[in-house]
Enzyme design. Sequence first.
Site, PDB file in Angstrom:
ATOM      1  N   HIS A  90      39.210  43.911  41.807  1.00 38.37           N
ATOM      2  CA  HIS A  90      39.509  43.144  43.011  1.00 38.37           C
ATOM      3  C   HIS A  90      40.170  41.808  42.659  1.00 38.37           C
ATOM      4  O   HIS A  90      41.167  41.412  43.272  1.00 38.37           O
ATOM      5  CB  HIS A  90      38.230  42.884  43.806  1.00 38.37           C
ATOM      6  N   HIS A 106      29.801  42.094  40.449  1.00 41.83           N
ATOM      7  CA  HIS A 106      30.515  41.741  39.226  1.00 41.83           C
ATOM      8  C   HIS A 106      29.831  40.570  38.542  1.00 41.83           C
ATOM      9  O   HIS A 106      29.290  39.673  39.199  1.00 41.83           O
ATOM     10  CB  HIS A 106      31.973  41.348  39.522  1.00 41.83           C
TER      11      HIS A 106
END
Length: 256
Positions: free
Chosen positions: A159, A208
Amino acid sequence: MEKLPPLIPSARTVRKWLRAGWREIRILTAVMLLTGGLWTFAELADEVMEGETHRFDRFVLLALRNQADLSDPLGPAWFEAMARDITSLGGVVILLMVSAAAVGFLFLVRRPAAALLVVVSVGGGTLLSTLLKMGFERARPDLVPHATEVFTASFPSGHAMLSAVVYLTLGVLLARTQSRRRVKAYLLTIALLLTGMVGASRVYLGVHWPTDVVAGWCIGSAWAILCWLVARWLQYRGRMEPEAFLQERNGVGQGR
C-alpha cells in the site's frame, strides 16, 4: 569588422541561463533523492532481516493500541473507520481505477507518451512490489489483531509503495501542466499527503510493521523518481510531448 558580443548579457539571456541552471538543480536533486531512497531501503532491509528493528516496531504498534484491549486502536470508533477508508486509497483496485482514469484522460488529450509513462510506472511498480514481497517473505505483525484483511507478505508495504508510485507520478504529471508554482506545490502536496496517510493507516490498523511502511515509501518514491528522470530523458530526445511535461523548457509557466 566583426561584431563583438555585448559585455553585459540581456535580460532574456539571463532568464535563459537561470532556467537552465534551475533545471540542472532539479535533476541533481532528483538523482540525490533516488539514491537516498534506494540506500535507505537497502539499509532498512538489512536491519529488518537481522531482527534489529523488532524492538522499534513493537514499541510503535503497542503505542497505537489500548493497553487494556490490544484489539482496540487508540481513538474513537469513527477514527478507526476513517483509517479503513484511507487505507483503501492504497488498495490495488482503487489504484488501478485511478491509473486507468488518468491513462484514459491522457489519451483523450492526445498525450500517448504520458499515458505510456503511467502504465509503465504503475505496472513496473506493482511487479517490483510483488517480487520484493516474495523475496523477503516477512510475516505480518502478530502482536496485535489486524483491523482489516491482509493476504500478502509484509515487507515492504505494498500500500505504501504503490500509493507513492501512483500518486507521486500523477501529481508530477498534473503539476507539469500548470504554470503557477503555487498550483504545482498544491498538487504535489496532495500527492505527498495521500501517500503519507495511506502508509500511516497501515500501521494504525496493525497490518504492517512501521519499518514495512518506511521501506515502501522509500522504494516507491525512488521508482517514481526514476520514471520521471526517464521521461525527461526521452523528452529531450524528442520522443515525448514536451508541453505535457516540460512547459518551462521554452520559458512557459514561470511561477507566480
